[in-house]
Scaffold this active site. Sequence first.
Site, PDB file in Angstrom:
ATOM      1  N   CYS A 193       0.802  -1.227   0.000  1.00 22.19           N
ATOM      2  CA  CYS A 193       0.000   0.000   0.000  1.00 22.19           C
ATOM      3  C   CYS A 193       0.837   1.281   0.000  1.00 22.19           C
ATOM      4  CB  CYS A 193      -0.927   0.034   1.220  1.00 22.19           C
ATOM      5  SG  CYS A 193      -1.682  -1.557   1.620  1.00 22.19           S
ATOM      6  N   CYS A 196       1.503   3.716  -3.082  1.00 16.73           N
ATOM      7  CA  CYS A 196       0.510   4.691  -3.566  1.00 16.73           C
ATOM      8  C   CYS A 196       0.089   5.683  -2.480  1.00 16.73           C
ATOM      9  CB  CYS A 196      -0.731   3.967  -4.084  1.00 16.73           C
ATOM     10  SG  CYS A 196      -0.419   3.092  -5.616  1.00 16.73           S
ATOM     11  N   HIS A 197      -0.007   5.204  -1.242  1.00 14.29           N
ATOM     12  CA  HIS A 197      -0.586   6.064  -0.196  1.00 14.29           C
ATOM     13  C   HIS A 197       0.479   6.729   0.680  1.00 14.29           C
ATOM     14  CE1 HIS A 197      -4.645   4.608  -1.075  1.00 14.29           C
ATOM     15  NE2 HIS A 197      -4.111   3.414  -1.194  1.00 14.29           N
ATOM     16  N   MET A 234      -7.375   1.496  -7.502  1.00  8.27           N
ATOM     17  CA  MET A 234      -7.048   0.764  -6.280  1.00  8.27           C
ATOM     18  C   MET A 234      -7.231  -0.733  -6.560  1.00  8.27           C
ATOM     19  SD  MET A 234      -6.801   0.613  -2.779  1.00  8.27           S
ATOM     20  CE  MET A 234      -7.164  -0.724  -1.645  1.00  8.27           C
ATOM     21  N   HIS A 477       5.240  11.685 -11.085  1.00 12.05           N
ATOM     22  CA  HIS A 477       5.359  10.226 -11.047  1.00 12.05           C
ATOM     23  C   HIS A 477       6.263   9.737 -12.177  1.00 12.05           C
ATOM     24  CE1 HIS A 477       3.887   6.393  -9.437  1.00 12.05           C
ATOM     25  NE2 HIS A 477       3.833   5.981 -10.689  1.00 12.05           N
ATOM     26  N   HIS A 519      -0.911   8.205 -16.678  1.00 11.61           N
ATOM     27  CA  HIS A 519       0.127   7.232 -16.308  1.00 11.61           C
ATOM     28  C   HIS A 519       0.813   6.769 -17.593  1.00 11.61           C
ATOM     29  CE1 HIS A 519       2.188   3.756 -14.660  1.00 11.61           C
ATOM     30  NE2 HIS A 519       1.936   4.232 -13.444  1.00 11.61           N
TER      31      HIS A 519
HETATM   32 FE1  DHE Z   1       5.813   1.551 -11.202  1.00  7.73          FE
HETATM   33  C1  DHE Z   1       7.849   3.070 -13.529  1.00  7.73           C
HETATM   34  C2  DHE Z   1       6.270   4.151  -9.118  1.00  7.73           C
HETATM   35  C3  DHE Z   1       3.342   0.332  -9.190  1.00  7.73           C
HETATM   36  C4  DHE Z   1       5.739  -1.277 -13.014  1.00  7.73           C
HETATM   37  N1  DHE Z   1       6.807   3.322 -11.339  1.00  7.73           N
HETATM   38  C5  DHE Z   1       7.610   3.750 -12.372  1.00  7.73           C
HETATM   39  C6  DHE Z   1       8.194   5.004 -12.021  1.00  7.73           C
HETATM   40  C7  DHE Z   1       7.750   5.303 -10.762  1.00  7.73           C
HETATM   41  C8  DHE Z   1       6.888   4.246 -10.339  1.00  7.73           C
HETATM   42  C9  DHE Z   1       8.097   6.518  -9.942  1.00  7.73           C
HETATM   43  C10 DHE Z   1       9.139   5.826 -12.881  1.00  7.73           C
HETATM   44  C11 DHE Z   1      10.561   5.359 -12.675  1.00  7.73           C
HETATM   45  C12 DHE Z   1      11.556   6.085 -13.588  1.00  7.73           C
HETATM   46  O1  DHE Z   1      11.282   6.227 -14.781  1.00  7.73           O
HETATM   47  O2  DHE Z   1      12.602   6.491 -13.095  1.00  7.73           O
HETATM   48  N2  DHE Z   1       4.926   2.154  -9.476  1.00  7.73           N
HETATM   49  C13 DHE Z   1       5.274   3.234  -8.784  1.00  7.73           C
HETATM   50  C14 DHE Z   1       4.461   3.354  -7.610  1.00  7.73           C
HETATM   51  O3  DHE Z   1       4.595   4.196  -6.687  1.00  7.73           O
HETATM   52  C15 DHE Z   1       3.367   2.395  -7.740  1.00  7.73           C
HETATM   53  C16 DHE Z   1       2.138   3.152  -8.222  1.00  7.73           C
HETATM   54  C17 DHE Z   1       2.906   1.704  -6.480  1.00  7.73           C
HETATM   55  C18 DHE Z   1       3.905   0.809  -5.805  1.00  7.73           C
HETATM   56  O4  DHE Z   1       3.563   0.268  -4.751  1.00  7.73           O
HETATM   57  O5  DHE Z   1       5.003   0.645  -6.272  1.00  7.73           O
HETATM   58  C19 DHE Z   1       3.905   1.524  -8.858  1.00  7.73           C
HETATM   59  N3  DHE Z   1       4.739  -0.182 -11.110  1.00  7.73           N
HETATM   60  C20 DHE Z   1       3.783  -0.478 -10.230  1.00  7.73           C
HETATM   61  C21 DHE Z   1       3.228  -1.776 -10.446  1.00  7.73           C
HETATM   62  O6  DHE Z   1       2.352  -2.346  -9.745  1.00  7.73           O
HETATM   63  C22 DHE Z   1       3.852  -2.318 -11.669  1.00  7.73           C
HETATM   64  C23 DHE Z   1       2.825  -2.441 -12.779  1.00  7.73           C
HETATM   65  C24 DHE Z   1       4.463  -3.689 -11.481  1.00  7.73           C
HETATM   66  C25 DHE Z   1       5.360  -3.756 -10.291  1.00  7.73           C
HETATM   67  O7  DHE Z   1       6.421  -3.206 -10.313  1.00  7.73           O
HETATM   68  O8  DHE Z   1       4.979  -4.358  -9.321  1.00  7.73           O
HETATM   69  C26 DHE Z   1       4.861  -1.212 -11.973  1.00  7.73           C
HETATM   70  N4  DHE Z   1       6.630   1.006 -12.959  1.00  7.73           N
HETATM   71  C27 DHE Z   1       6.520  -0.234 -13.495  1.00  7.73           C
HETATM   72  C28 DHE Z   1       7.308  -0.284 -14.700  1.00  7.73           C
HETATM   73  C29 DHE Z   1       7.895   0.968 -14.873  1.00  7.73           C
HETATM   74  C30 DHE Z   1       7.467   1.760 -13.755  1.00  7.73           C
HETATM   75  C31 DHE Z   1       7.421  -1.492 -15.613  1.00  7.73           C
HETATM   76  C32 DHE Z   1       8.855   1.417 -15.983  1.00  7.73           C
HETATM   77  C33 DHE Z   1       8.124   1.657 -17.261  1.00  7.73           C
HETATM   78  C34 DHE Z   1       9.066   1.879 -18.414  1.00  7.73           C
HETATM   79  O9  DHE Z   1       8.682   1.488 -19.524  1.00  7.73           O
HETATM   80  O10 DHE Z   1      10.143   2.431 -18.234  1.00  7.73           O
END
Ligand code: DHE
Length: 687
Positions: A193, A196-197, A234, A477, A519
């Site tokens: 959690c 996001c929160h 969510m 983000h 996003h």
């Molecule tokens: Fe991500 C990128 C944060 C959940 C997969 N994600 C990013 C970036 C951030 C971020 C800040 C940009 C990084 C950068 O470019 O330097 N992500 C978060 C969260 O805070 C969030 C919403 C909740 C969490 O608890 O982490 C979150 N993210 C997820 C997922 O649930 C995803 C789908 C699968 C996982 O990781 O568990 C996921 N995030 C990704 C991916 C990228 C990403 C694959 C990079 C995308 C790309 O093409 O470069």
Amino acid sequence: MKRALFIWIVGLLALGLAACTGKSAPTATSEGASAPPPALYSAELARQAFQKGGCGACHVMPGVEGAVGTIGPDLTDIAQKVQERLDRGEYKGKAASVADYLTESIREPDAFVAPDCNGTPCQKGLMPGTLKDLYSEAEIQAMVNFLMNPPKEEAEAEEKSTPETESAPETGNAPTLSEEEFAWAKQVYFERCAGCHGTLRKGATGPALTPDKTQPKGTLALAAIIFNGTPRGMPDWGKQGFMTQEQTEIMAKFLQNEPPAPPEMALEQMKASWKLLVPPEKRPTSPQTKRDWENYFVVTLRDAGQVAVIDGNTYEVVSTVDTGYAVHITRMSASGRYAYVIGRDGKLAMVDLWTEIPTKVAEVQVCYDARSVEVSKYNGELGDFSDKYAVVGCYWPPHFVILDGQTLEPFKVVSTRSYTFDTEEYHPEPRVASIVASTYKPEWIINVKETGLIWLVNYSDPNNPTIKMIEAARFLHDGGWDASKRYFLVAANQSNKIAVVDALEGKLAALVDTPAVPHPGRGANWIDPEFGPVWSTSHLGEGAIVSIGTDPEGHPDSAWKAVRVTPLPGAGSLFIKTHPNSPWIWVDMALNSDPALARTVCVVAKSNPSIVHKCWEIATYGRAVHMEYNKQGTEVWISVWGDASKPGETGEIVVYDDATLQEKARIPNLITPTGKFNVYNTVNDIY
Ligand code: DHE
């Protein structure tokens, strides 16, 4: 939200008005026939029942304290809306009257799903089906009547008197948990959690969950949201099988208590975790593999705490490397030789792709919660900084850490705790979101989520870095470069904006309004037939792709404007992708609460971008998430994000021929694959 809830609320309203005013009001029973005893016609009883069920967490209900939720339908004038729905013949169920309809909504919420939840279709399963067991007949009747006869005068008076009478909700009434329950909830909150929160629960991608916000909602409503998820992104932790009903209630109770204070981390602690497994001088000086390593895909195996390195030509898993917990992303060194993999637990692993079998050469933990990593990429008049330094962006503690780019030895920690750009209020947890390296200057563009500041961090003297803080928008983000690589476009997701930074001039070029919760991942650059070069993002909160003009020189009228909206069949999109050679833009809807849409991808033709060309389900289970092209730009790889505990459905990658959109191959039995990073495309920022 659901018709059941409507019914419930309308009835209560009707009953309430009758009691308060002494006027006769239509009354409701579950059968919609005879009136219940007058003693039950109580607005107060209705209000208590609404509070007991936590209805205000999802609905707006005038006259009910704290009922300002937007997950379900707005219940203001619900009786009138229901009557119109019945008159139009939209409703095909058993209810013959408004009262019947509202009663059914409470008792059997999924019998009829209301069409409008604040601009998006309501989802089946969101309104708890257990309310019928919670309420007595009298309570249901009170609620239905209340909704049918909203106490308007009272609500108006309440509204007018709000400024004078408003007082902070009491927060001393947190439900208690056993030590064991508290420890369980604390850990799960951190794992599932906090991203996001926020660790301190002050909200960002998800809303704030401090006791003043959670206690008025109550255990039942919070548990229902945790179990069922919401249409705005969510996750449905209960339905997905991550939490039982009982566990969602424990989490709901935990959230009504003050958040526990998490620990800090100093450089000494980071250094203690640092392991240089293969020193630079012992590494090969040329590629030792005959494979086309620039066409490797480094694939996140989220719940295995690993990445798989997959050969993009043969689809073979060349190596599986242990990395951090719930691995998040991979970025490549400027040379492409090294993959830097960051785990949610703040563990950074460095993988050498030149060895015969890709091998981890260094690792370190620099925080407890991290999302981003980047290297230094400037090579120009001021020197060659390519891969000299790495930087990790942390969620907790809120800081970034500069490391040696070849060994991962950490040496500089910079806190991001500061003041929000707009109200200049101190924020204790401004988390580091995306980071990119400029090629114009020895600078990283570091996006500080909660304060809404974009920091340009000059690393030419990394122990004494200079930082320019650009005011942008809150909740920064993810994002990507435009095609020229001069402008970085980053989503301020909960502000519904894209901020555009000019890396050459070092200033904000624009703030562009978008639909709810953009996003982009890294976005998609392509040439719109009408508006020229654009960069596109999809959205978590709305089924829409928005394209923003990115060519101020050639197309000044379109520059930094949302020039096109392409509707999608649903919201919940996480990623969008294209390639300069491709006729298509690919988009997922991975977090849609409809399981079929969650495993659907769509393509939009660049030649006809006002509509979606085709959508299809890529698997029979899981979620379709994140697209990536191969080096040649001829194939698209999409993850099926499965369930690590279900053999046969843990996940796979589906490979499509980009020209024909036909499936070419499946790479099966991967543990929860999510992000995939093709070496060549990541180094060259091709998206
Ligand atoms: Fe991500 C990128 C944060 C959940 C997969 N994600 C990013 C970036 C951030 C971020 C800040 C940009 C990084 C950068 O470019 O330097 N992500 C978060 C969260 O805070 C969030 C919403 C909740 C969490 O608890 O982490 C979150 N993210 C997820 C997922 O649930 C995803 C789908 C699968 C996982 O990781 O568990 C996921 N995030 C990704 C991916 C990228 C990403 C694959 C990079 C995308 C790309 O093409 O470069």
